[in-house]
Design an enzyme around this catalytic site. Structure first.
Site, PDB file in Angstrom:
ATOM      1  N   ALA A 125      12.610  38.856   6.209  1.00 51.82           N
ATOM      2  CA  ALA A 125      12.240  40.105   5.519  1.00 51.82           C
ATOM      3  C   ALA A 125      10.914  40.690   5.997  1.00 51.82           C
ATOM      4  CB  ALA A 125      12.184  39.846   4.011  1.00 51.82           C
ATOM      5  N   ARG A 163      10.433  42.940  11.950  1.00 51.65           N
ATOM      6  CA  ARG A 163      10.605  44.391  12.171  1.00 51.65           C
ATOM      7  C   ARG A 163      11.926  44.889  11.603  1.00 51.65           C
ATOM      8  NH1 ARG A 163       8.786  43.282  18.258  1.00 51.65           N
ATOM      9  NH2 ARG A 163      10.007  41.479  17.682  1.00 51.65           N
ATOM     10  N   GLY A 195      22.432  40.170  12.070  1.00 49.36           N
ATOM     11  CA  GLY A 195      21.990  40.985  13.206  1.00 49.36           C
ATOM     12  C   GLY A 195      21.299  40.157  14.260  1.00 49.36           C
ATOM     13  N   HIS A 213      15.426  49.544  28.959  1.00 47.69           N
ATOM     14  CA  HIS A 213      14.698  49.074  27.774  1.00 47.69           C
ATOM     15  C   HIS A 213      13.191  49.014  28.015  1.00 47.69           C
ATOM     16  CE1 HIS A 213      18.691  47.727  26.429  1.00 47.69           C
ATOM     17  NE2 HIS A 213      18.173  47.695  25.225  1.00 47.69           N
ATOM     18  N   LYS A 240      11.195  43.295  26.511  1.00 47.75           N
ATOM     19  CA  LYS A 240      12.502  42.658  26.246  1.00 47.75           C
ATOM     20  C   LYS A 240      12.656  41.403  27.101  1.00 47.75           C
ATOM     21  CE  LYS A 240      17.421  43.723  25.925  1.00 47.75           C
ATOM     22  NZ  LYS A 240      17.519  43.067  24.604  1.00 47.75           N
ATOM     23  N   GLY A 243      22.311  42.389  25.414  1.00 43.96           N
ATOM     24  CA  GLY A 243      23.556  41.942  24.779  1.00 43.96           C
ATOM     25  C   GLY A 243      24.568  43.075  24.683  1.00 43.96           C
TER      26      GLY A 243
HETATM   27  P1  NAP Z   1      10.924  39.771  14.332  1.00 43.72           P
HETATM   28  O1  NAP Z   1      10.108  40.992  14.046  1.00 43.72           O
HETATM   29  O2  NAP Z   1      10.313  38.623  15.079  1.00 43.72           O
HETATM   30  O3  NAP Z   1      11.430  39.253  12.879  1.00 43.72           O
HETATM   31  C1  NAP Z   1      12.009  38.014  12.641  1.00 43.72           C
HETATM   32  C2  NAP Z   1      11.448  37.526  11.298  1.00 43.72           C
HETATM   33  O4  NAP Z   1      12.169  36.397  10.853  1.00 43.72           O
HETATM   34  C3  NAP Z   1       9.975  37.114  11.384  1.00 43.72           C
HETATM   35  O5  NAP Z   1       9.282  37.552  10.221  1.00 43.72           O
HETATM   36  C4  NAP Z   1      10.091  35.599  11.447  1.00 43.72           C
HETATM   37  O6  NAP Z   1       8.903  34.933  11.023  1.00 43.72           O
HETATM   38  C5  NAP Z   1      11.241  35.375  10.498  1.00 43.72           C
HETATM   39  N1  NAP Z   1      11.868  34.073  10.615  1.00 43.72           N
HETATM   40  C6  NAP Z   1      11.979  33.254  11.699  1.00 43.72           C
HETATM   41  N2  NAP Z   1      12.661  32.140  11.371  1.00 43.72           N
HETATM   42  C7  NAP Z   1      12.975  32.256  10.046  1.00 43.72           C
HETATM   43  C8  NAP Z   1      13.674  31.436   9.120  1.00 43.72           C
HETATM   44  N3  NAP Z   1      14.128  30.227   9.476  1.00 43.72           N
HETATM   45  N4  NAP Z   1      13.852  31.876   7.853  1.00 43.72           N
HETATM   46  C9  NAP Z   1      13.380  33.064   7.469  1.00 43.72           C
HETATM   47  N5  NAP Z   1      12.690  33.892   8.294  1.00 43.72           N
HETATM   48  C10 NAP Z   1      12.496  33.489   9.564  1.00 43.72           C
HETATM   49  O7  NAP Z   1      12.271  40.162  15.063  1.00 43.72           O
HETATM   50  P2  NAP Z   1      13.142  41.505  14.928  1.00 43.72           P
HETATM   51  O8  NAP Z   1      12.748  42.475  15.983  1.00 43.72           O
HETATM   52  O9  NAP Z   1      13.160  41.940  13.522  1.00 43.72           O
HETATM   53  O10 NAP Z   1      14.565  40.954  15.365  1.00 43.72           O
HETATM   54  C11 NAP Z   1      15.217  39.913  14.625  1.00 43.72           C
HETATM   55  C12 NAP Z   1      16.531  39.584  15.298  1.00 43.72           C
HETATM   56  O11 NAP Z   1      17.403  40.732  15.210  1.00 43.72           O
HETATM   57  C13 NAP Z   1      16.438  39.266  16.797  1.00 43.72           C
HETATM   58  O12 NAP Z   1      17.373  38.268  17.123  1.00 43.72           O
HETATM   59  C14 NAP Z   1      16.809  40.589  17.466  1.00 43.72           C
HETATM   60  O13 NAP Z   1      17.339  40.413  18.772  1.00 43.72           O
HETATM   61  C15 NAP Z   1      17.879  41.069  16.510  1.00 43.72           C
HETATM   62  N6  NAP Z   1      18.174  42.524  16.535  1.00 43.72           N
HETATM   63  C16 NAP Z   1      19.469  42.856  16.312  1.00 43.72           C
HETATM   64  C17 NAP Z   1      19.840  44.174  16.240  1.00 43.72           C
HETATM   65  C18 NAP Z   1      21.290  44.524  15.972  1.00 43.72           C
HETATM   66  O14 NAP Z   1      21.628  45.715  15.892  1.00 43.72           O
HETATM   67  N7  NAP Z   1      22.166  43.537  15.793  1.00 43.72           N
HETATM   68  C19 NAP Z   1      18.885  45.181  16.405  1.00 43.72           C
HETATM   69  C20 NAP Z   1      17.564  44.803  16.629  1.00 43.72           C
HETATM   70  C21 NAP Z   1      17.215  43.455  16.671  1.00 43.72           C
HETATM   71  P3  NAP Z   1       7.786  34.532  12.145  1.00 43.72           P
HETATM   72  O15 NAP Z   1       7.383  35.832  12.796  1.00 43.72           O
HETATM   73  O16 NAP Z   1       6.716  33.909  11.320  1.00 43.72           O
HETATM   74  O17 NAP Z   1       8.469  33.599  13.102  1.00 43.72           O
END
Ligand code: NAP
Length: 249
Positions: A10, A13, A77, A134, A138, A144
């Site tokens: 939560a 990003r 996601g 990108h 990245k 993907g």
């Molecule tokens: P991000 O900003 O690094 O956010 C991930 C969050 O999850 C961080 O706050 C992280 O904490 C936390 N976290 C890590 N392990 C956890 C756990 N075991 N339990 C609960 N929270 C945990 O990454 P993001 O950019 O939001 O992207 C997240 C994922 O979504 C990535 O895999 C990205 O590739 C994917 N994504 C998918 C889409 C789609 O359309 N499907 C679009 C964009 C991104 P810490 O920072 O403290 O580790």
């Protein structure tokens, strides 16, 4: 009655954007915002019906196992799923016949449509190549989305027995023709100033068709996330790809 939704990751990003979108949506109720260090038991104590996971490829499987085993639907996601991980999820779901799991490599409705249009169009053109562009932070190349698009195009071309694409290249510097995914050359650009973009270029005698998608902001993923939440509660089992919850006929 509103759907009770929890978000894992939560503070990240995507997770933060999802929390905002869910809390602003009338038929959804944000009941838990969980990040690293918080107990997964919050999913149970908040009586979440759906959990949205935007965490990390190393964390997501443990989260899904917990949610599914506790009868909670999942909308995922987080990236990095392969056949082995999908099979593992199916085996957990097999013991919980009412639980649904959506794994969506891309929540952008425009991106999903771009992939669908490209696959459909590729049956009618001799040549097709993908350029994905990108931001330079990245980690993975190709993206993907580009990989999935290339796979879908390859399947579509094989379904109509398209001949190999014309290409007379007999000498090339390594990488000049991109990376081959299935039958499709994929070219990855990493450039300061970009966000996430993809072009599928199709060509045949005397004409070309370019299908382009631009992701400009994370808010663009949210209509897809909301669609996933609303759909997963009535679709048990594993769904891979948001296109299965869209009316594309
Ligand atoms: P991000 O900003 O690094 O956010 C991930 C969050 O999850 C961080 O706050 C992280 O904490 C936390 N976290 C890590 N392990 C956890 C756990 N075991 N339990 C609960 N929270 C945990 O990454 P993001 O950019 O939001 O992207 C997240 C994922 O979504 C990535 O895999 C990205 O590739 C994917 N994504 C998918 C889409 C789609 O359309 N499907 C679009 C964009 C991104 P810490 O920072 O403290 O580790």
């Amino acid at each position: 009655m509103s759907i009770r939704v929890a978000v894992l990751g939560a503070k990240g990003r995507m997770g933060a954007e999802a929390c905002k979108a869910i809390s602003e949506t009338k038929d959804l109720e944000l009941v838990a915002q969980i990040d690293i260090g918080d107990s997964l038991d919050l999913l149970v104590s908040s009586a979440a019906q759906v959990v949205v996971d935007f965490t990390h490829p190393d964390a997501v499987m443990k989260n899904l196992e917990f949610a599914i085993n506790n009868g909670i639907n999942v909308v995922v996601g987080t990236t990095g799923f392969d056949e082995a991980k999908l099979a593992q999820i199916k085996s957990w779901l097999a013991n919980h016949s009412k639980v649904g799991a959506l794994i969506a490599p891309n929540f952008g409705l425009g991106a999903v449509l771009m992939m669908q249009f490209a696959a459909k169009a590729s049956k009618y053109f001799d040549s097709v190549e993908i350029i994905e562009l990108h931001h330079p932070n990245k980690a993975d190349a190709p993206s993907g989305t580009a990989t999935r698009t290339a796979e879908m195009i390859t399947d579509a071309r094989r379904s109509v027995k398209k001949a190999a694409m014309p290409d007379a290249t007999s000498s090339a510097i390594d990488g000049a023709r991109g990376a081959l995914v299935g039958e499709v050359p994929v070219h990855s650009v990493r450039l300061r100033g970009l966000v996430a973009h993809q072009e599928v270029i199709l060509g045949d005698l005397g004409e070309t068709l370019t299908i382009r998608h631009d992701s400009i902001d994370r808010t663009g993923f949210m209509p897809g996330v909301l669609l996933g939440i609303r759909s997963v509660v009535s679709h048990s089992g594993l769904t891979y790809g948001l296109e299965h919850f869209m009316d594309l006929n």
